[in-house]
Every structure is written in C-alpha cells, then in structure tokens.
Motif scaffolding. Structure first.
Motif: not given
Ligand code: GYE
Length: 319
Positions: A40-41, A44, A136, A174, A198, A253, A273
C-alpha cells in the motif's frame, strides 16, 4: 573411489561430527513463512525489500505472501504456513483484532510466531514470541509536539486528519498519541478525521472531500503516513492552494518521497518510522529456532525530520 562413494563417506563423517556436537541440527536450513500486509505504501515496499534481502543473506528460506490489505488473506496464508510445517511464522497484522483462532492453531502446531511492525490485541500474549516494531503512540505524540512547538499564527487552528487503515495499530495509536498531546492547547482542534487507507489515491480523494467541505478554514493536515500526505498535496494544489504554506502538513514514515516533498517546500515535517526490520527479524528467527528467549517487545529507534534538514538528510536516507 567414485565421487558418490566419497560424498557418502564425507556425509557420514559430518553426521558423526554433527551428532556429537549438535551442530548439524543448528545448521539445518530454517524456513520462515511471512504474511505481509500488502503493497500500500513506499514504507511497505521498503519493508518487503528489507525482509527478502535479509532472509537471503541469512540463508533462511522465505515463503512470502502478500495479503493485499485483507485480514482474511493473511489468515489463509498463516494456515497454509502451518500446513507446510514452516519453522517460524512472522507477520505484520493488517488490523489489531480477530487473531486468537489462527494464533491458537499455530501454537497447537508448535510453530513460534513473531509479530513485526504492527501489533495484535489478544488476551493471551503467549500466542506470540515477540513483537518488534515502532512505538506508534510515540510517533503520534511527536507529530503533536512538532505542531504545538512550530505553529506560530494566533487563533484557532483547524486540523484535518487522514487516518491509516481502519482498525490497524498504526492508525489507532498515531491518532491517540497526537490527540493526547494537542489537547493541552484547546485552540488546536481536529475538525475532520477520516481514513485514507495509507494509500496515495485514497489520501488524495479524502483530502478533496475535506477541501470541498471546509475550504480555506483548514490550517493543518495531519496524515498518518507520507503516501496519504503526498496524495493530499496534489489535491491541495489542484484546489489552487499552496501545500506546506497555506496548509501546514505533518506526516509519518520518512520515506524518500516525503523528503522530496519537503525539499520542494510542500511538506513541513515527517516523523520517522523505520521499515528496515529485516535484519532484526532474521536474528530473532534464528534465536527462536535455537531455543533462546527473546524480549516480548523490541522497539525500533526513530527521529523527527523537519523541512529545514531535508536537503542535508536526503542523501543518507535508505528508504
Ligand atoms: O506507516 C504505512 C504503512 O504499519 C508502520 O503501514 C506501518 C504503516 C506505515 O502502510 O505507510
């Protein structure tokens, strides 16, 4: 002596030696089943990369599954790891609740489970060996402190919040840490809060809705990750406003995309993170297999990066 016979003799020798020292058992190749959240990001992607390369480096056989942000897929993957009798199962739970049944199945099969990145909420913490990852709540607090310390304009401050995936540990925590800190100054108010799952696409879409509803009333955006902030930056620009100036933007992040946005003056701060959990995870996997005991919680060390240090820090970023 033919090669086969020589090999057989060498193997027999190794077996005797191994049997005597126990080295053979320790050298057995470990198989790790890892059930990932999804893709998703940027965070990840870096996390997945870290896990794959560290497993290869450690000589650990990795069975990797991508759950596409769905808990049911993760549960299926864990069940299949149990059926395949892997040595260790590790996963980053999409959401916090609903894990008791499958974790009990792993326990009954005597397969140790390591949680990485995200936590679960279970009554019986013997269902997993350790949880390694960030704090978190502390990240949320850091975001809140940065805001209180750096937002200078007088009067009420209207905040919109882009939450992470509903029910996930980072979204819950968060939000909690941020609220805990900003409530000390009642002029800071969260006027809208919604999930952007996310992702950039969802972050943009939800920010568009916030802008439609609140327009110029919005002073601050707090996004639970950089990707949603980056999506929202686009929405803000398309609405004819200046991200990072008309709207102060805080995210979490510390991925490269966030540093680029800060260098361009469009993002004000990112709370770090660290996704590079692979090496630590492989150490833990080896320790568990070797019968060593591990701390129940392993917390990742992290910092906060404001726009003013972005250009200097950028070359040092590893994800
Ligand atoms: O911050 C986000 C990701 O679990 C820390 O999951 C992770 C989070 C992160 O999709 O960008």
């Amino acid at each position: 002596m033919n090669i086969n016979r020589r090999c057989a003799l060498a193997l027999a020798g190794a077996l005797v030696l191994g049997g005597a020292t126990g080295a053979l058992a320790a050298d057995k190749k470990i198989t790790l089943g890892f059930a990932q959240v999804g893709a998703e990001s940027e965070w990840r992607t870096a996390n997945t990369q870290s896990i794959k390369t560290s497993a290869a480096k450690a000589g650990i056989t990795l069975k990797f599954s991508d759950a596409q942000q769905k808990q049911e897929n993760q549960i299926k993957a864990i069940r299949s790891f149990i059926a395949q009798k892997v040595d260790v199962i590790a996963f980053s739970p999409v959401v916090e609740s609903g894990w008791e049944t499958v974790l009990k199945e792993a326990k009954a099969a005597k397969i140790p489970v390591i949680l990485t990145d995200r936590a679960v909420s279970v009554k019986d913490d013997s269902l997993y060996v350790t949880f390694m990852g960030s704090d978190f709540v502390e990240e949320g607090r850091r975001a809140g402190h940065w805001l209180l310390d750096n937002y200078k304009a007088q009067g009420n401050v209207n905040i919109v919040e882009l939450q992470g995936t509903v029910g996930s540990a980072p979204a819950i925590d968060r939000k909690k840490g941020f609220e805990e800190v900003i409530k000390a100054q009642p002029r800071f108010k969260v006027i809208r809060s919604q999930t952007g799952d996310f992702t950039r696409a969802k972050g943009k879409e939800v920010m568009e809705a916030f802008l439609k509803a609140e327009g110029k009333k919005i002073n601050v955006l707090y996004a639970h990750n950089d990707d949603m902030a980056i999506g929202a930056i686009q929405a803000i620009e398309e609405a004819g406003m200046k991200p990072g100036k008309d709207i102060t933007i805080i995210s979490v992040d510390g991925v490269k995309g966030a540093f680029e946005a800060m260098i361009a003056g469009k993002l004000n701060v990112t709370v770090e993170c660290n996704p590079l959990l692979g090496p630590q995870l492989m150490d833990a996997v080896r320790d568990v297999v070797a019968g060593k005991s591990l701390p129940k919680r392993i917390v990742t060390k992290e910092s906060v990066y404001p726009q003013s240090v972005a250009a200097k820090e950028f070359p040092n970023r590893k994800y």
